[in-house]
Scaffold this motif. Sequence first.
Motif, PDB file in Angstrom:
ATOM      1  N   ASP A   1       0.864  -1.175   0.000  1.00 37.56           N
ATOM      2  CA  ASP A   1       0.000   0.000   0.000  1.00 37.56           C
ATOM      3  C   ASP A   1       0.903   1.228   0.000  1.00 37.56           C
ATOM      4  O   ASP A   1       1.842   1.325   0.792  1.00 37.56           O
ATOM      5  CB  ASP A   1      -0.860  -0.031   1.281  1.00 37.56           C
ATOM      6  CG  ASP A   1      -1.751   1.198   1.379  1.00 37.56           C
ATOM      7  OD1 ASP A   1      -2.937   1.068   1.044  1.00 37.56           O
ATOM      8  OD2 ASP A   1      -1.263   2.283   1.770  1.00 37.56           O
ATOM      9  N   ASP A   2       0.625   2.140  -0.929  1.00 33.83           N
ATOM     10  CA  ASP A   2       1.524   3.283  -1.104  1.00 33.83           C
ATOM     11  C   ASP A   2       1.645   4.128   0.154  1.00 33.83           C
ATOM     12  O   ASP A   2       2.730   4.597   0.511  1.00 33.83           O
ATOM     13  CB  ASP A   2       1.024   4.167  -2.255  1.00 33.83           C
ATOM     14  CG  ASP A   2       1.168   3.441  -3.577  1.00 33.83           C
ATOM     15  OD1 ASP A   2       1.861   2.404  -3.587  1.00 33.83           O
ATOM     16  OD2 ASP A   2       0.573   3.887  -4.573  1.00 33.83           O
ATOM     17  N   TYR A   3       0.522   4.326   0.843  1.00 31.87           N
ATOM     18  CA  TYR A   3       0.543   5.164   2.040  1.00 31.87           C
ATOM     19  C   TYR A   3       1.435   4.516   3.106  1.00 31.87           C
ATOM     20  O   TYR A   3       2.294   5.161   3.710  1.00 31.87           O
ATOM     21  CB  TYR A   3      -0.882   5.358   2.564  1.00 31.87           C
ATOM     22  CG  TYR A   3      -0.923   6.143   3.850  1.00 31.87           C
ATOM     23  CD1 TYR A   3      -0.780   7.526   3.843  1.00 31.87           C
ATOM     24  CD2 TYR A   3      -1.061   5.498   5.086  1.00 31.87           C
ATOM     25  CE1 TYR A   3      -0.784   8.250   5.024  1.00 31.87           C
ATOM     26  CE2 TYR A   3      -1.069   6.211   6.268  1.00 31.87           C
ATOM     27  CZ  TYR A   3      -0.926   7.591   6.234  1.00 31.87           C
ATOM     28  OH  TYR A   3      -0.925   8.292   7.403  1.00 31.87           O
ATOM     29  N   ILE A   4       1.257   3.204   3.275  1.00 34.71           N
ATOM     30  CA  ILE A   4       2.041   2.492   4.298  1.00 34.71           C
ATOM     31  C   ILE A   4       3.524   2.540   3.941  1.00 34.71           C
ATOM     32  O   ILE A   4       4.388   2.710   4.807  1.00 34.71           O
ATOM     33  CB  ILE A   4       1.575   1.010   4.414  1.00 34.71           C
ATOM     34  CG1 ILE A   4       0.090   0.942   4.766  1.00 34.71           C
ATOM     35  CG2 ILE A   4       2.425   0.234   5.404  1.00 34.71           C
ATOM     36  CD1 ILE A   4      -0.261   1.230   6.210  1.00 34.71           C
ATOM     37  N   LYS A   5       3.816   2.416   2.641  1.00 41.70           N
ATOM     38  CA  LYS A   5       5.234   2.441   2.225  1.00 41.70           C
ATOM     39  C   LYS A   5       5.890   3.744   2.647  1.00 41.70           C
ATOM     40  O   LYS A   5       7.034   3.780   3.083  1.00 41.70           O
ATOM     41  CB  LYS A   5       5.327   2.274   0.712  1.00 41.70           C
ATOM     42  CG  LYS A   5       5.273   0.829   0.303  1.00 41.70           C
ATOM     43  CD  LYS A   5       5.687   0.681  -1.148  1.00 41.70           C
ATOM     44  CE  LYS A   5       5.316  -0.686  -1.672  1.00 41.70           C
ATOM     45  NZ  LYS A   5       4.666  -0.642  -2.969  1.00 41.70           N
ATOM     46  N   GLU A   6       5.149   4.839   2.496  1.00 39.88           N
ATOM     47  CA  GLU A   6       5.715   6.129   2.915  1.00 39.88           C
ATOM     48  C   GLU A   6       5.964   6.161   4.408  1.00 39.88           C
ATOM     49  O   GLU A   6       6.931   6.720   4.892  1.00 39.88           O
ATOM     50  CB  GLU A   6       4.786   7.270   2.511  1.00 39.88           C
ATOM     51  CG  GLU A   6       5.037   7.699   1.083  1.00 39.88           C
ATOM     52  CD  GLU A   6       4.102   8.801   0.652  1.00 39.88           C
ATOM     53  OE1 GLU A   6       3.834   9.682   1.473  1.00 39.88           O
ATOM     54  OE2 GLU A   6       3.640   8.741  -0.496  1.00 39.88           O
ATOM     55  N   ARG A   7       5.033   5.530   5.163  1.00 40.58           N
ATOM     56  CA  ARG A   7       5.197   5.515   6.620  1.00 40.58           C
ATOM     57  C   ARG A   7       6.453   4.727   7.004  1.00 40.58           C
ATOM     58  O   ARG A   7       7.157   5.076   7.937  1.00 40.58           O
ATOM     59  CB  ARG A   7       3.973   4.890   7.303  1.00 40.58           C
ATOM     60  CG  ARG A   7       2.662   5.652   7.131  1.00 40.58           C
ATOM     61  CD  ARG A   7       2.647   7.015   7.796  1.00 40.58           C
ATOM     62  NE  ARG A   7       3.403   8.057   7.120  1.00 40.58           N
ATOM     63  CZ  ARG A   7       3.002   8.733   6.032  1.00 40.58           C
ATOM     64  NH1 ARG A   7       1.848   8.476   5.476  1.00 40.58           N
ATOM     65  NH2 ARG A   7       3.763   9.669   5.499  1.00 40.58           N
ATOM     66  N   VAL A   8       6.747   3.650   6.247  1.00 38.75           N
ATOM     67  CA  VAL A   8       7.940   2.856   6.554  1.00 38.75           C
ATOM     68  C   VAL A   8       9.175   3.739   6.458  1.00 38.75           C
ATOM     69  O   VAL A   8      10.045   3.723   7.328  1.00 38.75           O
ATOM     70  CB  VAL A   8       8.073   1.652   5.578  1.00 38.75           C
ATOM     71  CG1 VAL A   8       9.402   0.947   5.769  1.00 38.75           C
ATOM     72  CG2 VAL A   8       6.932   0.679   5.793  1.00 38.75           C
ATOM     73  N   SER A   9       9.205   4.567   5.424  1.00 38.68           N
ATOM     74  CA  SER A   9      10.401   5.409   5.288  1.00 38.68           C
ATOM     75  C   SER A   9      10.456   6.461   6.398  1.00 38.68           C
ATOM     76  O   SER A   9      11.533   6.804   6.888  1.00 38.68           O
ATOM     77  CB  SER A   9      10.469   5.971   3.870  1.00 38.68           C
ATOM     78  OG  SER A   9      10.341   7.328   3.860  1.00 38.68           O
ATOM     79  N   ASP A  10       9.283   6.962   6.834  1.00 39.99           N
ATOM     80  CA  ASP A  10       9.285   7.890   7.977  1.00 39.99           C
ATOM     81  C   ASP A  10       9.823   7.209   9.232  1.00 39.99           C
ATOM     82  O   ASP A  10      10.633   7.769   9.963  1.00 39.99           O
ATOM     83  CB  ASP A  10       7.859   8.388   8.269  1.00 39.99           C
ATOM     84  CG  ASP A  10       7.333   9.282   7.151  1.00 39.99           C
ATOM     85  OD1 ASP A  10       8.171   9.882   6.453  1.00 39.99           O
ATOM     86  OD2 ASP A  10       6.112   9.365   6.984  1.00 39.99           O
ATOM     87  N   ILE A  11       9.333   5.971   9.473  1.00 45.32           N
ATOM     88  CA  ILE A  11       9.770   5.271  10.699  1.00 45.32           C
ATOM     89  C   ILE A  11      11.291   5.047  10.639  1.00 45.32           C
ATOM     90  O   ILE A  11      11.996   5.238  11.628  1.00 45.32           O
ATOM     91  CB  ILE A  11       9.039   3.918  10.881  1.00 45.32           C
ATOM     92  CG1 ILE A  11       7.522   4.147  10.951  1.00 45.32           C
ATOM     93  CG2 ILE A  11       9.515   3.210  12.149  1.00 45.32           C
ATOM     94  CD1 ILE A  11       6.700   2.869  11.015  1.00 45.32           C
ATOM     95  N   ARG A  12      11.786   4.691   9.439  1.00 49.32           N
ATOM     96  CA  ARG A  12      13.224   4.468   9.299  1.00 49.32           C
ATOM     97  C   ARG A  12      14.013   5.722   9.663  1.00 49.32           C
ATOM     98  O   ARG A  12      14.963   5.686  10.438  1.00 49.32           O
ATOM     99  CB  ARG A  12      13.526   4.111   7.835  1.00 49.32           C
ATOM    100  CG  ARG A  12      13.877   2.687   7.678  1.00 49.32           C
ATOM    101  CD  ARG A  12      14.588   2.427   6.361  1.00 49.32           C
ATOM    102  NE  ARG A  12      14.155   1.124   5.916  1.00 49.32           N
ATOM    103  CZ  ARG A  12      13.312   0.911   4.923  1.00 49.32           C
ATOM    104  NH1 ARG A  12      12.833   1.909   4.220  1.00 49.32           N
ATOM    105  NH2 ARG A  12      12.962  -0.306   4.618  1.00 49.32           N
ATOM    106  N   ASP A  13      13.584   6.858   9.094  1.00 48.12           N
ATOM    107  CA  ASP A  13      14.301   8.115   9.345  1.00 48.12           C
ATOM    108  C   ASP A  13      14.279   8.499  10.814  1.00 48.12           C
ATOM    109  O   ASP A  13      15.296   8.879  11.386  1.00 48.12           O
ATOM    110  CB  ASP A  13      13.656   9.266   8.541  1.00 48.12           C
ATOM    111  CG  ASP A  13      13.999   9.176   7.076  1.00 48.12           C
ATOM    112  OD1 ASP A  13      14.823   8.313   6.726  1.00 48.12           O
ATOM    113  OD2 ASP A  13      13.441   9.957   6.277  1.00 48.12           O
ATOM    114  N   VAL A  14      13.082   8.379  11.408  1.00 47.17           N
ATOM    115  CA  VAL A  14      12.947   8.792  12.804  1.00 47.17           C
ATOM    116  C   VAL A  14      13.720   7.843  13.722  1.00 47.17           C
ATOM    117  O   VAL A  14      14.378   8.267  14.671  1.00 47.17           O
ATOM    118  CB  VAL A  14      11.456   8.845  13.203  1.00 47.17           C
ATOM    119  CG1 VAL A  14      11.308   9.119  14.683  1.00 47.17           C
ATOM    120  CG2 VAL A  14      10.746   9.913  12.401  1.00 47.17           C
TER     121      VAL A  14
END
Length: 593
Positions: free
Chosen positions: A129-142
């Motif tokens: 899911d595109d939205y979830i994929k973006e969240r994964v990258s946010d979690i990685r950065d944070v």
Amino acid sequence: MSSTVSTERTFKGIAAAPGVAHGPAFIFVNGEVDIPKHSVPAERLEEEISRFEQGLMETRRQISAIRAEVQEKVGEDEASIFDAHQLVLEDRALIEDTIKEVKETSFNIEYCFQTVANRYIDAFAQIDDDYIKERVSDIRDVTRRMLCNLVGHQDKQISELVDRNILVADDLNPSEAATLDVESVVAIVTEYGSRTSHAVIVARSLNIPSVVGVHGLVEKVNFGDQILVDGFEGVVVLNPSKETLERYGQIRSRREAKLAEYFAERNQPLITKDDRSLRLLLNVEGVESDDILRNSGADGVGLLRTEMLFLREENFPDEEAQLKVYRRIAEAMESKPVTIRTLDLGGDKNPHNSLYGYQEANPFMGFRAIRFCLEHPKVFKEQLRAILRASAFGQVQVLYPMISSCEELVAANALLEECKEELAGKGIAFDPAIRRGCMIEVPSAAVISDLLAKHCDFFSIGTNDLVQYLLAVDRINDRISHLYQPNHPAVMRALSFIFEAGKRNGIPVSVCGELAGDPLYAPLLFGLGADELSLSWSSLPQLKFLLRRMRMKDARRLAVKVLRSESADEIQAHLKGFCEEVMGLRASEFTSV
Ligand code: PEP
Ligand code: MG
């Protein structure tokens, strides 16, 4: 990080992109943060939890500060990325699970936080899911920022780079390079990498002076330290003295005067002293302005690398989004050819190193380029249709990367035909006679180039890869960069063989690897039989200027001497001699692959 060094120190690296620049250092560390793991006695567990809470507060404070700065200097859209980062830090489940992990395992807080965050990342990464994929990258950065705070490292993200800084990084991947803002970065220095790593190729296309392979530099530099970068000689000066700055100021003025001389001739026809007309084309990443495309003095685009369009965003661009980019370039080049290469993801062009959900042991020899595309026909056909549709607006041709057998080329052509039928069925315009090119960059393709020639309309030699595969030398590993020898006799013979195969089968052969823009090699490539060379727009004016002063007869003689040579050293001597004696250029006046 060491204490502030105020005396001047000089470091030698590999000259990667030309130019001289000076400014404050912005340090970016890309590698993994080293997280310790140890047991904590029961009476100190509360202390660990309070360290966690302080870490959360500090991380929130940093993110708010960055958000404010990015908003002021770049804009609200870019700044809003950091709102998503704040939300991760406020996620109750993540916080409570981490505290539970500490209590249950009695391990230190950074280890527990990393374990829990990775569990979230892995679980989310499975969801398509595109939205979830973006969240994964946010979690990685944070997670990274939080871990740095917990272990006491200073951590910065590339998106925080908003002033005119020198970017000092341990390593840089192409997706990071693709998102660099040219107004913010005046030069790049990395500890790893090579002249043909894709991050450097992108830097060159953005005209950012770069030096790579400066080991240990990150440890010796502090944020804000003054740094001078000489991308011609591969020199980096930390805390340059007034005298050094003055000396480099003079070098810079001299070089700028030379460049202005080259630039003034860039729109003249490229005709050698013995009346041979030669063609120079552009390598582009798809982000170049119309002005660059129209006024570079090139005869077309020889290589549009499409990966950057895919790396800049979290999700792959769809057919319409791709068409927009391809059409803009086709129209800007008017009736000149525009060669669009299909997706070459993999190798070092892998978003977050996890394109396929797992890490490859040998990514350059792995699931890359045409191999990926043929197994993902939906992605591939979407791109082929976008390329075909762009062919209605200019002289567009399609180029397949990393072909290693006739079967692959035939399969790619079959999908192209399917796409043509689909478009024709819908009455959508395209060029039915679109020319199809085959990259020759894998040794097997070089050896069967006579067979491949029967299934395509032109060849384009990718010397960056051909050299690495032919010599078994990883193109981005600076530890063995001395073995990456484009002047190896095996490379010379392979090139000559491919040019011959093209001639015998009546198809043109161009060269689009970094060698093509190198003043040392360009005359030789024409002498060996290249029909055209494709190179970055920043290298073009100088090369055109030099080739206009050369005789093809001399270039052919050089090729004969080179093909008779036994060693890279001998070949290098011939190339240097030619550059100095025939073209009147000193080796220090350009950077060479
Ligand atoms: C090459 O390999 O020379 C080439 C032009 O392709 P890339 O650098 O994108 O791999
Ligand atoms: Mg390649």
